[in-house]
Structures are given as structure tokens and as C-alpha cells.
Design a protein around this motif. Structure first.
Motif, PDB file in Angstrom:
ATOM      1  N   GLY A 194       8.866   3.777 -12.234  1.00 39.99           N
ATOM      2  CA  GLY A 194       8.021   4.927 -12.837  1.00 39.99           C
ATOM      3  C   GLY A 194       6.393   4.419 -13.121  1.00 39.99           C
ATOM      4  O   GLY A 194       5.788   5.200 -13.893  1.00 39.99           O
ATOM      5  N   GLY A 195       6.115   3.495 -12.467  1.00 40.27           N
ATOM      6  CA  GLY A 195       4.770   2.917 -12.640  1.00 40.27           C
ATOM      7  C   GLY A 195       4.564   2.170 -13.861  1.00 40.27           C
ATOM      8  O   GLY A 195       3.091   2.159 -14.291  1.00 40.27           O
ATOM      9  N   GLY A 196       5.427   1.721 -14.472  1.00 36.64           N
ATOM     10  CA  GLY A 196       5.311   0.999 -15.588  1.00 36.64           C
ATOM     11  C   GLY A 196       4.590  -0.385 -15.468  1.00 36.64           C
ATOM     12  O   GLY A 196       4.380  -0.907 -14.522  1.00 36.64           O
ATOM     13  N   ASP A 197       3.931  -0.633 -16.580  1.00 35.65           N
ATOM     14  CA  ASP A 197       2.995  -2.088 -16.627  1.00 35.65           C
ATOM     15  C   ASP A 197       1.779  -1.992 -15.557  1.00 35.65           C
ATOM     16  O   ASP A 197       1.326  -3.061 -15.255  1.00 35.65           O
ATOM     17  CB  ASP A 197       3.990  -3.304 -16.331  1.00 35.65           C
ATOM     18  N   GLY A 198       1.281  -0.732 -15.410  1.00 31.45           N
ATOM     19  CA  GLY A 198       0.086  -0.765 -14.645  1.00 31.45           C
ATOM     20  C   GLY A 198       0.414  -0.741 -13.186  1.00 31.45           C
ATOM     21  O   GLY A 198      -0.707  -0.556 -12.541  1.00 31.45           O
ATOM     22  N   PHE A 199       1.571  -0.580 -12.877  1.00 29.48           N
ATOM     23  CA  PHE A 199       1.798  -0.608 -11.422  1.00 29.48           C
ATOM     24  C   PHE A 199       2.039   0.874 -11.008  1.00 29.48           C
ATOM     25  O   PHE A 199       3.120   1.146 -10.539  1.00 29.48           O
ATOM     26  CB  PHE A 199       3.120  -1.567 -11.076  1.00 29.48           C
ATOM     27  N   THR A 200       0.889   1.558 -10.997  1.00 27.38           N
ATOM     28  CA  THR A 200       1.082   2.810 -10.512  1.00 27.38           C
ATOM     29  C   THR A 200       1.505   3.126  -9.191  1.00 27.38           C
ATOM     30  O   THR A 200       1.900   3.990  -8.797  1.00 27.38           O
ATOM     31  CB  THR A 200      -0.289   3.645 -10.859  1.00 27.38           C
TER      32      THR A 200
END
Length: 570
Positions: A520-526
């Protein structure tokens, strides 16, 4: 006496405890994460700086001991407040997490916690579940665990000043709370980090807006002042990092605030001088030091590590003439929750109750390890193991799976080798595995181009993660060089990224496994959130369990991974 360290700002121009001045004790802690039993391994130790410059490791934590220490600290202090700075629940060991953290709320009630801010993990199960923890009632799907008494919720207020409903614009819980006794009034404002949506699943923060920490605190400080409350403490679930990991490091040496870095520094420098002290958290670090407020005056900023290993004892000298804190007299110290004191019997009973309920699940052996598999460093042995487990699961549902990545924040503890529950050295129980991966994510598969894989690796050390890198744990076969002498995305040496010895092809498509949080793109890993052809798989803990069971036995335990997939240049 428990070990302690901190700063003393007392001055001789007044006499605390006399008619005009009243000492108010503020006991605080943060980031308990449902650790009712003493945490194990490195999670259950703190480092103490010695006179000769070396450090000593001290076993610490466990609510049976925390309760004893807090109760002892309160003796002789008629004006005593106990406050916390968020993440009391969430990412909890099985004894609490299995029951949606009702056991931890019960424990905090018994600890006589007066108030806490929310943290990001209070939103792991969404705002409705947070409201249930505050107000009580049986879980909507699991029902009541205690057949004799309905869960009553928290006796203390959760403060969420900067968390508002997108539709109404109003805070979802109380924004502030005022402690009162014999004319003494101390106001508390509670906020979590503005970036909470970046580190919590999208479902957990759906319909919510997270405001700027400084703007919110300054807004409600004015509200409190208009109500005649001039002594104010901010509970902030955001923190920093001192220059030393030793809990008794003097972070005011050599200069004011020089020994601490991170987001809390800018926050502290901009929060209105009307706020007299900041109790912080989130980074799991220990500090008790001063950072200048906007007027240039020193102001105490504290954090008590995590998992109940420390508590902070701060003295706020209240001036009855002005209703404010005599800031020059504030003193603060962190104390170790040592395990050489008597256990609090009410906490022992509480733990026994919930252990009995969880025992059939928690004690089940699921595998064997050859030694302690730690969770420290840019690349950790346990991180490698979990990534390999997710890749193995991915291949079982899609043979075309190429690699797996795991976010470091999703790994909550290491696997200890020594017996922790009487099950025998090297045995891994379901309860221990649950403590490692408690989030109930799914293992998802997505298609990413080689260019996207490289971009995702660069996002570890740039963008939202530039100031505080989050190094993904990677499956066997993926290798690259991380050059920490460089800055930003350049720290990932592009030409070094290889899969099974062959350079990643930017134009090729790779099948990548990861948990649903990263997908879902969490932790800034878009970039990971842009994957195509998504396959939503099964539970990540089940995948880990299956992998360990299939790859270990009593006679052939799982070897400790070497953690040699990322070449780090420093």
C-alpha cells in the motif's frame, strides 16, 4: 535504589514545597507496546554508561516491576501525575495482541495512568477500535473474553488533539485534559506524529486527518490559557535520538540540545513557550535534556525508551501565585525498571489470567533455531529469514515470484535462543513468532519493473526516509551496495543491484512479494504501492510459521543467517 540519570535545573532563589511553590511529580513512559511480561533478548535490556566510559547491560522491563517502581516513586509525593506519550498498545506480544490489547488497558488502569497521547500504533485497528479501548465494550467480532465482566475500557483519557474526522474537522478524542488538586492545575495536550498515515495501514487511518504537531499544540495551549490553565505539558508521540544509546547519557553536553537530533528538535524549538515540558516517544530512545523554546529558554524534553524498560521522574515546580511552572526549577531523570524488586501481585494475577487464556495457542512449538536470530543493523539476520519466508510462500502460490522485501518496522523483536517459557533452548513457539510479526498483514505479490525495484531501494534513503533511513530486508539472491558516505538516493549504488548475480534490468518485469502494508506504499515506499497484477495472499505470520516448520527440526535447527546481502560502505 533504581539506576537513574537526568538533568537538574534547580536554582536557589525559591523554596519548592513552601506556601508559594508546590512540587508536582510527573512520572512518564512511552511505547509500551503491550509488553506485559518482561521483554526478552536485546528488547529487555538497557545500556548504562559507566564512569570509565564503558557501558553495562541491565535487564529491564515487565509491568510487574514497572508497577512496583512507579508505586515506590509516588511515595511521599502528594502531588503526583502519571502520563504517557503513545503506543501503549499495538505491535504487542501475543498475551495482549491476541485479545486486541484489552490486557494492556487493564494493566494501565492498575498502574494508575492518568493520561496518554495516542501514538501511531493506536490506529493499527482503526479509529473505531481505539474508541472501544477508550470507552469499553466487547470486541465486535470476537466478543467478550472475560465472561464474568465486560471490558470497561481505559480509566484514563487518550488525547488526540491533531487527529480529526475528515468530515467534521473535530478531534476524534479529547484534545487536552487538566489535572487538578488543591488549586494546582496542570494541563496536558496530546498529539501523535503528523506522518502517522505513512506508517499505518490505510484502513487504520481511513477518514482521519493528522495535523501539524506544533500548530496543534500551540492552538490548544491558547485554549488552556483562556481557561486559566498556565502550567502545560505536551505529550508528543514523536521523538529524537541522543548521541549515545546509554539511557544515562547527558544529552545537554557539550551544549544545549547538541546531543540530540531528529524531528523532536524542530518541534521543541517551535512549540509555544507557554508549554513547560515535552514528554515524547516513538523513536524508542532514552533522553532527559533541554532544548530551547522559541524565546531561547531551556525546556525539558524527555523520553523513556520503550517496552516499559524505563520511566521518567520529572519535578515540575508549580508557582501558586502565577499558576505557572517555575521553569528554572524543573528537574528530570530516567530510571531503570530493574527486575531486582518485588513483583506487583496484582499484575502477576493479571498476567496469569491472560496467559492461561492464551497458553494453548502461545506455547505451540513451530520450529527450531541454532542460535539467537537478532533484529539489529541495516540488514538483520531475522530480516533475511522473514524475507526468505515470504519469497517461499510467494513461490508456492506463484512459481514466477522473483524476490521479496520486508519493512524493518514490521519486525518487532528478535528470536531468542535461550528458553523463555520453559520450552527448551532453540525451540520457537507460536507466541514468540507472534511477537516478531504481530500485524496480521497479508503476503501480496505485485509486478514491478526493474526501474521501480531500484527506485524503491532508493526510497529507503531518500524522500520521506532521507533523514531516517528505513532499510528493507531482502530475500536471498537480491544483492546491492549501500554507500553511506553519499547522500540521498545516491547511497544505493545503482549498478550494484543484482538478482542471482545478474544486474537488475530496468525494463524487465519482476514478481515481487511483500506484506500488504508495503504493497500500500507504507513507510514512504510509494513506488511499491504502484505495483500491477496484484495477488493478495495469506497471513504473513502463517507464512513465517510454515517456512520455519518446513526448514527446521530438533536435530537440524534453522541456522543463524549471515546477513550478507547488502554491502554497506561507511
Amino acid at each position: 535504589m533504581p539506576a537513574s540519570a537526568g538533568q537538574d535545573r534547580s536554582t536557589p532563589h525559591h523554596h519548592p514545597g513552601s506556601g508559594r511553590y508546590q512540587d508536582v511529580q510527573l512520572l512518564s513512559f512511552n511505547d509500551l507496546h503491550g509488553n506485559l511480561e518482561p521483554p526478552t533478548g536485546s528488547s529487555g535490556r538497557v545500556a548504562e554508561l559507566q564512569a570509565d566510559g564503558t557501558t553495562k547491560s541491565i535487564d529491564a522491563g515487565g509491568v510487574e516491576y514497572l508497577a512496583t517502581h512507579l508505586r515506590e516513586a509516588r511515595k511521599g509525593n502528594k502531588y503526583s501525575i502519571t502520563a504517557a506519550a503513545g503506543d501503549m498498545v499495538g505491535a504487542s506480544p501475543l498475551i495482549s495482541g491476541l485479545f486486541h490489547d484489552e490486557p494492556t488497558i487493564d494493566a494501565l488502569n492498575k498502574l494508575d495512568l492518568d493520561v496518554t497521547s495516542v501514538g501511531n500504533h493506536e490506529f493499527d485497528e482503526g479509529a473505531k477500535e481505539l474508541a472501544r479501548l477508550q470507552n469499553g465494550g466487547c470486541h465486535p467480532t470476537d466478543g467478550c473474553y472475560d465472561k464474568k465482566a465486560k471490558f470497561r475500557g481505559a480509566d484514563f483519557p487518550y488525547l488526540a488533539a491533531n487527529v480529526t474526522d475528515e468530515k467534521t474537522g473535530k478531534p476524534i478524542l479529547k484534545p487536552y485534559w487538566v489535572w487538578k488538586k488543591n488549586g494546582v492545575k496542570v494541563g496536558f495536550i496530546g498529539v501523535t506524529l503528523e506522518g502517522t498515515p505513512n506508517i499505518v495501514s490505510a484502513d487504520g487511518v481511513k477518514g482521519l486527518k493528522f495535523g501539524d504537531e506544533v500548530e496543534t499544540i500551540n492552538k490548544y495551549a491558547k485554549v488552556l490559557q483562556r481557561q486559566g490553565v498556565k502550567s502545560i505539558v505536551a505529550l508528543i508521540h514523536e521523538g529524537g535520538a541522543p548521541a549515545s544509546t546509554a539511557y544515562n547519557y547527558d544529552c545537554d553536553s557539550p551544549g544545549v540540545g547538541d546531543g540530540i537530533s531528529g524531528p523532536i528538535v524542530d518541534i521543541a524549538k517551535n512549540v509555544t513557550p507557554a508549554v513547560d515540558a515535552l514528554v515524547t516517544g516513538h523513536t524508542h530512545q532514552a533522553y532527559a535534556c533541554t532544548i530551547p523554546d522559541p524565546s531561547g529558554n531551556p525546556r525539558m524534553v524527555t523520553s523513556a525508551s520503550s517496552f516499559g524498560r524505563l520511566y521518567t521522574d520529572t519535578t515540575l515546580t508549580y508557582d501558586r501565585w502565577t499558576g505557572d511552572i517555575a521553569r528554572t526549577a524543573v528537574k528530570s531523570a530516567n530510571h531503570v525498571v530493574t527486575r531486582d524488586v518485588a513483583k506487583a501481585t496484582d499484575m502477576t494475577s493479571l498476567i496469569s489470567k491472560w496467559k492461561t487464556l492464551s497458553a494453548p495457542i502461545a506455547s505451540r512449538p513451530i520450529g527450531y533455531i541454532a542460535g539467537e536470530i537478532g533484529n539489529a543493523g541495516n540488514e538483520s539476520p531475522l530480516g533475511d529469514m522473514i524475507a526468505d519466508a515470504q519469497l517461499a510462500y510467494a513461490k508456492s502460490v506463484d512459481p514466477e515470484a522473483d524476490l521479496a522485501v520486508m519493512n524493518p518496522g514490521g519486525i518487532r523483536a528478535g528470536l531468542t535462543y535461550a528458553a523463555s517459557g520453559g520450552e527448551g533452548d532453540g525451540v520457537v513457539t507460536y507466541g514468540e513468532a507472534y511477537t516478531v510479526q504481530p500485524f496480521a498483514n497479508t503476503v501480496n505479490l505485485v509486478n514491478l519493473t526493474g526501474a521501480q525495484v531500484i527506485t524503491a531501494l532508493q526510497q529507503q534513503v531518500s524522500g520521506a526516509n532521507g533523514a531516517a533511513p528505513k532499510i528493507l530486508q531482502i530475500s536471498k539472491g537480491l544483492t546491492y551496495t549501500l554507500d553511506l558516505t553519499k547522500s540521498g538516493a545516491d547511497r544505493v549504488v545503482t549498478g550494484s543491484v543484482k538478482l542471482n548475480g545478474t544486474a537488475i534490468d530496468p525494463t524487465a518485469t519482476y514478481r515481487v512479494a511483500m506484506n500488504s502494508f508495503l504493497a500500500g506504499g507504507g513507510d514512504g515506499f510509494t513506488e511499491l504501492g504502484k505495483g500491477g497484477d496484484v495477488l493478495v495472499g495469506g497471513d504473513d505470520l502463517a507464512a513465517f510459521e510454515s517456512y520455519l516448520t518446513a526448514n527446521s527440526s530438533a536435530t537440524a535447527p534453522y541456522p543463524v543467517p549471515t546477513a550478507d546481502r547488502i554491502t554497506v560502505v561507511q
